[in-house]
Design an enzyme around this catalytic site. Sequence first.
Site, PDB file in Angstrom:
ATOM      1  N   TYR A   1      -9.051  -3.627 -11.094  1.00 44.57           N
ATOM      2  CA  TYR A   1      -8.704  -2.365 -10.416  1.00 44.57           C
ATOM      3  C   TYR A   1      -7.484  -1.702 -11.053  1.00 44.57           C
ATOM      4  CZ  TYR A   1     -11.445  -3.454  -6.165  1.00 44.57           C
ATOM      5  OH  TYR A   1     -12.434  -3.717  -5.263  1.00 44.57           O
TER       6      TYR A   1
ATOM      7  N   HIS B   1     -27.251  21.720  -0.966  1.00 41.35           N
ATOM      8  CA  HIS B   1     -27.334  22.175  -2.346  1.00 41.35           C
ATOM      9  C   HIS B   1     -26.377  23.338  -2.588  1.00 41.35           C
ATOM     10  CE1 HIS B   1     -29.189  22.657  -6.230  1.00 41.35           C
ATOM     11  NE2 HIS B   1     -29.296  23.949  -5.995  1.00 41.35           N
TER      12      HIS B   1
ATOM     13  N   CYS C   1      -1.524   1.678  -3.097  1.00 35.15           N
ATOM     14  CA  CYS C   1      -2.521   2.744  -2.858  1.00 35.15           C
ATOM     15  C   CYS C   1      -1.929   4.147  -2.814  1.00 35.15           C
ATOM     16  CB  CYS C   1      -3.240   2.523  -1.533  1.00 35.15           C
ATOM     17  SG  CYS C   1      -3.455   0.821  -1.033  1.00 35.15           S
TER      18      CYS C   1
ATOM     19  N   GLU D   1      -7.289   1.743 -13.246  1.00 39.70           N
ATOM     20  CA  GLU D   1      -6.671   2.915 -12.610  1.00 39.70           C
ATOM     21  C   GLU D   1      -5.490   3.416 -13.447  1.00 39.70           C
ATOM     22  OE1 GLU D   1      -7.963   2.182  -7.976  1.00 39.70           O
ATOM     23  OE2 GLU D   1      -5.950   1.608  -8.536  1.00 39.70           O
TER      24      GLU D   1
ATOM     25  N   LYS E   1      -0.056   5.346  -6.075  1.00 39.95           N
ATOM     26  CA  LYS E   1      -1.092   5.345  -7.129  1.00 39.95           C
ATOM     27  C   LYS E   1      -2.008   6.552  -6.997  1.00 39.95           C
ATOM     28  CE  LYS E   1      -4.822   4.072  -6.272  1.00 39.95           C
ATOM     29  NZ  LYS E   1      -5.320   2.711  -6.087  1.00 39.95           N
TER      30      LYS E   1
ATOM     31  N   CYS F   1       0.827  -1.212   0.000  1.00 38.65           N
ATOM     32  CA  CYS F   1       0.000   0.000   0.000  1.00 38.65           C
ATOM     33  C   CYS F   1       0.863   1.264   0.000  1.00 38.65           C
ATOM     34  CB  CYS F   1      -0.938  -0.017   1.203  1.00 38.65           C
ATOM     35  SG  CYS F   1      -1.862   1.508   1.358  1.00 38.65           S
TER      36      CYS F   1
ATOM     37  N   GLU G   1     -26.018  15.302  -3.048  1.00 34.34           N
ATOM     38  CA  GLU G   1     -27.436  15.504  -2.717  1.00 34.34           C
ATOM     39  C   GLU G   1     -28.341  14.578  -3.530  1.00 34.34           C
ATOM     40  OE1 GLU G   1     -29.340  19.254  -3.877  1.00 34.34           O
ATOM     41  OE2 GLU G   1     -27.674  19.642  -5.223  1.00 34.34           O
TER      42      GLU G   1
END
Length: 449
Positions: free
Chosen positions: A180, A438, A51, A184, A54, A46, A443
């Site tokens: 993945y 908003h 992770c 990516e 990346k 990682c 939302e």
Amino acid sequence: MTAPAHPQYDLLVIGAGSGGVRAARVAAAHGAKVAIAEEHRIGGTCVIRGCVPKKLLVYGAHFAEDLEDAARFGWRIEGRTFEWPTLRDNVLAEVARISGIYAQTLQTHGVEILNGHATLTGPQSARIDDREVRARVILIATGARPHVPDQPGCENGITSNEAFHLEKLPERILIAGGGYIANEFAGIFNEFGCKVTVINRSDVILRGYDEQIRDRLLQISLTKGIRFLFNAPIDSVSKHADSTLTVSLRTGDSIQCDALMFATGRIPNTEGLGLDSAGVELDKGAIKVDDLNQSTNPHIYAVGDVTNRVQLTPVAIREGHAFADTVFGNKPTKVDYDFIPSAVFSHPPLAGVGLTESQARNRLGSVRSFTSDFRPMKNVLAGRSERALYKLIVDDTNGRVVGAHMIGPDAPEIMQVVAVAVKAGLTKAQFDECVAIHPTMAEELVLLK
Ligand code: NDP
């Protein structure tokens, strides 16, 4: 050299990645005397080659679109250029900094770091290079490594491990796989201006994600200029004197490229650990464990990707923590694998939690799906045609939201919070009771009709 008769440590952790470091630190905090063996750098996949670097490349890549869109917002930026070595070196320096913090954390918790390759010499002993150590309990957290197919010439390709260190960006890159890492890195290289072709053995990308969401990613990726070849397994690869490659596919086609990257899954690191000698059984190449992370040898435990449960860093961390609490904190803890949210940092990113629409229809029968297919406000002004897609899957018998899926800017950030609501078992009516903020994209989740 013979092993000392008495255990020098309560716990020896093999592998200083996400799961191992967490386990070592928590066990030490529970009062255990802990050592951790690592043959590379502290931090694991990682931090060092996954992770973290990346995500930093994803940030770097996204500037391409932001700078392009900036003109519609009144910004004139003349003569912009991209220098890969600058980004690469800054990312690698950040990785080194974080790895240093991990090492420091271990040290401040009194965990001894043993540099070198560890091999079990028995159920409670290991050799780390030429040093023998004994421990009451051993935790294996050696992670996984990229799988490279064994067709002729595949050794000429790279994996995500090498992608962070490229001398220069390839003009044309072929990415094998459709999961993945493929999606990516397809996004990253495409934003950097490389010509990207994804080749996949099947006709499915991101298996396991909601069909509509992954189809939207495919459509947007195609619009951005990424090429996809499906049902196209590699037959062979040949390298030429000028370092370019020819990749021959079983379809009969062949493609020239400057780099070939394999993103075809990851395999558990179980070789060379001496697992046989300790009676640790494997299941499809991964260490077999029970739900308290104990292997078939009662002194040996395993967490993270080496066990092949859910290959995600936060899951490995939870398993490492649960192991330490169970074995050294007198608090047996099982990891809850229900409703694990996940995300793909593609361009745009996507994220999901819970059941996809087809899983829900198969398992629950009576299901309602609510979607919002919209063009984010920023994209409208930027003149960018990309649309976001949000979906809630609801169990019609009780109104509970059993799945949430989205693709669009910041989807992973939004999903983390949605996942709390889905895991808590909230109903669609409870989502609707919440007043919208908003104007936001999120939302849409409380306005789905
Ligand atoms: P994935 O499992 O996501 O995808 C593997 C892809 O390679 C699939 O398209 C699969 O096809 C294909 N494939 C598998 N085996 C072969 C083979 N022998 N020959 C050709 N193609 C093959 O793996 P990745 O390598 O992308 O990532 C590894 C793991 O790392 C992920 O599963 C994920 O858990 C983790 N990860 C998580 C990230 C995140 O959370 N954002 C980012 C990166 C990695 P098919 O679908 O047909 O089986």
